[in-house]
Design an enzyme around this catalytic site. Structure first.
Site, PDB file in Angstrom:
ATOM      1  N   ASN A 123      -9.765  -0.760   0.618  1.00  0.00           N
ATOM      2  CA  ASN A 123      -8.606  -0.122   0.652  1.00  0.00           C
ATOM      3  C   ASN A 123      -8.348  -0.883  -0.664  1.00  0.00           C
ATOM      4  O   ASN A 123      -7.664  -1.489  -1.520  1.00  0.00           O
ATOM      5  CB  ASN A 123      -8.040  -1.586   1.534  1.00  0.00           C
ATOM      6  CG  ASN A 123      -6.943  -1.349   2.096  1.00  0.00           C
ATOM      7  OD1 ASN A 123      -5.709  -0.711   0.179  1.00  0.00           O
ATOM      8  ND2 ASN A 123      -5.311  -1.906   2.649  1.00  0.00           N
TER       9      ASN A 123
ATOM     10  N   HIS B 119      -3.533   7.091   3.542  1.00  0.00           N
ATOM     11  CA  HIS B 119      -3.361   5.285   3.176  1.00  0.00           C
ATOM     12  C   HIS B 119      -5.270   5.168   3.075  1.00  0.00           C
ATOM     13  O   HIS B 119      -5.946   4.727   4.586  1.00  0.00           O
ATOM     14  CB  HIS B 119      -2.996   4.672   3.163  1.00  0.00           C
ATOM     15  CG  HIS B 119      -3.379   3.029   3.197  1.00  0.00           C
ATOM     16  ND1 HIS B 119      -3.936   2.526   1.618  1.00  0.00           N
ATOM     17  CD2 HIS B 119      -3.201   1.858   3.416  1.00  0.00           C
ATOM     18  CE1 HIS B 119      -4.111   1.217   1.731  1.00  0.00           C
ATOM     19  NE2 HIS B 119      -3.509   0.830   2.498  1.00  0.00           N
TER      20      HIS B 119
ATOM     21  N   CYS C 161       1.036  -1.087   0.327  1.00  0.00           N
ATOM     22  CA  CYS C 161      -0.113  -0.124   0.073  1.00  0.00           C
ATOM     23  C   CYS C 161       0.133   1.044  -0.283  1.00  0.00           C
ATOM     24  O   CYS C 161       0.242   2.808   0.006  1.00  0.00           O
ATOM     25  CB  CYS C 161      -1.145   0.241   1.451  1.00  0.00           C
ATOM     26  SG  CYS C 161      -1.693  -1.555   0.921  1.00  0.00           S
TER      27      CYS C 161
HETATM   28  N1  ACO Z   1     -18.108 -10.127   9.774  1.00  0.00           N
HETATM   29  C1  ACO Z   1     -17.885 -10.666  10.882  1.00  0.00           C
HETATM   30  N2  ACO Z   1     -17.103 -11.220  11.416  1.00  0.00           N
HETATM   31  C2  ACO Z   1     -15.909 -10.995  10.818  1.00  0.00           C
HETATM   32  C3  ACO Z   1     -15.151 -10.220  10.278  1.00  0.00           C
HETATM   33  C4  ACO Z   1     -16.355 -10.460   9.171  1.00  0.00           C
HETATM   34  N3  ACO Z   1     -16.222  -9.639   8.144  1.00  0.00           N
HETATM   35  N4  ACO Z   1     -14.127 -10.375  10.314  1.00  0.00           N
HETATM   36  C5  ACO Z   1     -13.324 -10.926  10.891  1.00  0.00           C
HETATM   37  N5  ACO Z   1     -14.406 -11.229  11.730  1.00  0.00           N
HETATM   38  C6  ACO Z   1     -14.783 -11.493  13.752  1.00  0.00           C
HETATM   39  C7  ACO Z   1     -13.655 -12.138  13.951  1.00  0.00           C
HETATM   40  O1  ACO Z   1     -14.044 -13.830  13.514  1.00  0.00           O
HETATM   41  C8  ACO Z   1     -13.417 -12.037  15.325  1.00  0.00           C
HETATM   42  O2  ACO Z   1     -14.579 -13.035  15.663  1.00  0.00           O
HETATM   43  P1  ACO Z   1     -14.379 -13.779  17.320  1.00  0.00           P
HETATM   44  O3  ACO Z   1     -14.573 -12.569  18.285  1.00  0.00           O
HETATM   45  O4  ACO Z   1     -15.130 -14.700  17.892  1.00  0.00           O
HETATM   46  O5  ACO Z   1     -12.721 -14.702  17.461  1.00  0.00           O
HETATM   47  C9  ACO Z   1     -14.263 -11.118  15.176  1.00  0.00           C
HETATM   48  O6  ACO Z   1     -14.881 -10.436  14.860  1.00  0.00           O
HETATM   49  C10 ACO Z   1     -13.312  -9.804  15.635  1.00  0.00           C
HETATM   50  O7  ACO Z   1     -11.950  -9.799  14.916  1.00  0.00           O
HETATM   51  P2  ACO Z   1     -10.856  -8.958  14.876  1.00  0.00           P
HETATM   52  O8  ACO Z   1     -10.095  -9.041  13.892  1.00  0.00           O
HETATM   53  O9  ACO Z   1     -10.520  -8.732  16.145  1.00  0.00           O
HETATM   54  O10 ACO Z   1     -11.238  -7.438  14.461  1.00  0.00           O
HETATM   55  P3  ACO Z   1     -11.310  -6.290  14.251  1.00  0.00           P
HETATM   56  O11 ACO Z   1     -12.193  -5.375  14.823  1.00  0.00           O
HETATM   57  O12 ACO Z   1      -9.891  -6.089  14.371  1.00  0.00           O
HETATM   58  O13 ACO Z   1     -11.025  -5.702  12.855  1.00  0.00           O
HETATM   59  C11 ACO Z   1     -10.123  -5.455  10.976  1.00  0.00           C
HETATM   60  C12 ACO Z   1     -10.353  -6.784  11.617  1.00  0.00           C
HETATM   61  C13 ACO Z   1     -11.220  -4.311   9.913  1.00  0.00           C
HETATM   62  C14 ACO Z   1      -9.575  -6.432   9.773  1.00  0.00           C
HETATM   63  C15 ACO Z   1      -8.826  -4.333  11.633  1.00  0.00           C
HETATM   64  O14 ACO Z   1      -7.949  -5.002  12.158  1.00  0.00           O
HETATM   65  C16 ACO Z   1      -8.028  -4.092  11.069  1.00  0.00           C
HETATM   66  O15 ACO Z   1      -8.857  -2.991   9.249  1.00  0.00           O
HETATM   67  N6  ACO Z   1      -6.507  -3.979  10.321  1.00  0.00           N
HETATM   68  C17 ACO Z   1      -5.635  -2.996   9.288  1.00  0.00           C
HETATM   69  C18 ACO Z   1      -6.052  -3.635   7.760  1.00  0.00           C
HETATM   70  C19 ACO Z   1      -4.824  -2.519   7.075  1.00  0.00           C
HETATM   71  O16 ACO Z   1      -4.650  -1.589   7.785  1.00  0.00           O
HETATM   72  N7  ACO Z   1      -4.223  -2.987   6.529  1.00  0.00           N
HETATM   73  C20 ACO Z   1      -3.158  -1.370   5.525  1.00  0.00           C
HETATM   74  C21 ACO Z   1      -2.683  -2.788   4.885  1.00  0.00           C
HETATM   75  S1  ACO Z   1      -3.004  -3.017   3.651  1.00  0.00           S
HETATM   76  C22 ACO Z   1      -2.225  -3.528   2.034  1.00  0.00           C
HETATM   77  O17 ACO Z   1      -1.003  -3.256   3.035  1.00  0.00           O
HETATM   78  C23 ACO Z   1      -2.423  -4.120   1.678  1.00  0.00           C
END
Ligand code: ACO
Length: 359
Positions: free
Chosen positions: A285, A255, A115
């Protein structure tokens, strides 16, 4: 050649016509519009049609940017495509763009910093223009990450979208343009966000397919925490390098990965939310394409005025992160007279350089 600054004189973007909403995703994986909206801010994303690729989208964005800059493809010196989803391992996606737009004189290569690729490509173009090695560059961020997504993994498939954004960067004697760039990386965290398959370590095989190695995998929460700190640090470093303070910045274009990351960066910097540009709700994203697409939309929304100081900040797989500070100039269409004179002066300088006797 007299010292010149690198100025963005053209910009354009392309997003595929197919829009996939959170409600569409509810039918594919166990997720909900509410979860995606609350955790990411994303409502919809664009997905490339069959036949569309990173290079075809990049070429569309490039044509718009060139038109705005009033620069003929034949006059382009360099094309850099920032992408982690190239059409092929090689030839470079930039070479495909070069031939698609007819930039017959241009050198072309890709930059891969996930990214952060667009900011990295911009930093290279800036350095080459300021050094006098080239007069102009087409800098593109383009991705088709939908083809690397595991559409059964709700943790990743809801986050990404496809698209391309391009800018034309030209040398100018005007005292505006790119004021600083900073780039960083930490390869020890590469396995927190990666596509393992398809390179020489795990070439395509029945085994690599069976193990799903060609899909994007991410540790979301680890990525989240590092993204916030790294983007805030890079923003401060780029400001210091430009001799500016946050108060001087008219618009922050981060980003677009997740609204919570964007808000957390703003909070950490104590930067007013109304001066942060956000369009993650409509694109998801788009990795390297996210900043140039956001820049185009910010301009179209009247949020970029000539003389504005703009801060771009990115974070991505690698891990990689970086930032750039620039003073917005605008297009030749708006500032026709001065730009034409500026260009004529540079052409004259080039001629003088060529006829000047050596030694
Ligand atoms: N729908 C419903 N539930 C979901 C989903 C979904 N799409 N995805 C995950 N969950 C669930 C998980 O299974 C978990 O369930 P559990 O508690 O029963 O185990 C719960 O939701 C919480 O999951 P987390 O991963 O802890 O959720 P979080 O609040 O961290 O959000 C997310 C996840 C959105 C991916 C976040 O961590 C994020 O945005 N991370 C950064 C991503 C990013 O910035 N990438 C940048 C670079 S990308 C690149 O370089 C190509």
């Amino acid at each position: 050649m007299a010292r010149q600054n690198a100025v963005i004189t053209g910009w354009g973007f392309y997003a595929p016509s197919r829009v996939m909403t959170n409600f569409d995703l509810e039918k594919i994986v166990d997720t909900s519009d509410q979860w995606i909206t609350e955790r990411t801010g994303i409502k919809e994303r664009h997905i490339a049609a069959e036949g569309e690729t990173t290079s075809t989208m990049a070429a569309r964005a490039a044509r718009v940017a060139l038109e705005r800059a009033r620069l003929r493809p034949a006059d382009v010196d360099l094309i850099i495509v920032g992408t982690c989803s190239p059409d092929y391992l090689f030839p470079a996606t930039a070479c495909l763009v070069q031939t698609a737009i007819g930039a017959e004189r241009a050198g072309s290569f890709d930059v891969e910093a996930a990214c952060t690729s667009f900011v990295s490509a911009l930093a290279i173009a800036n350095g080459m223009i300021v050094s006098g090695a080239i007069r102009n560059a087409l800098v593109i961020g383009a991705e088709t990450l939908s083809r690397f997504l595991d559409w059964t993994d709700r943790g990743t498939c809801v986050l990404f979208g496809d698209g391309a954004g391009a800018v034309v960067v030209e040398g100018s004697s005007a005292s505006v343009g790119i004021e600083s760039t900073v780039l960083h990386s930490d390869g020890s965290k590469g396995d927190l966000l990666w596509v393992q398959g398809g390179g020489v370590k795990h070439p395509a095989s029945k085994d690599s397919l069976a193990k799903g190695l060609h899909f994007l995998k991410m540790d979301g929460s680890a990525t989240f925490k590092l993204a916030v700190k790294s983007m805030a640090d890079a923003a401060e470093e780029a400001l210091a390098a430009a001799g500016l303070k946050l108060d001087d910045i008219a618009l922050l274009i981060p980003h677009q990965a997740n609204i919570r990351i964007i808000e957390a960066v703003g909070k950490r910097l104590r930067f007013p939310a109304e001066k942060v540009f956000v369009n993650v709700q409509r694109y998801g994203n788009t990795s390297a394409a996210s900043i140039p697409i956001a820049l185009c939309e910010a301009e179209a929304a009247g949020r970029l005025r000539r003389g504005d100081k703009v801060l771009l900040v990115a974070f991505g797989g690698g891990f990689t992160w970086g930032a750039a500070v620039l003073e917005w100039w605008g297009s030749h269409l708006e500032h026709g007279q001065r730009s034409i004179l500026d260009r004529a002066a540079r052409a004259l300088e080039d001629v003088v350089d060529r006829v000047r006797p050596v030694g």
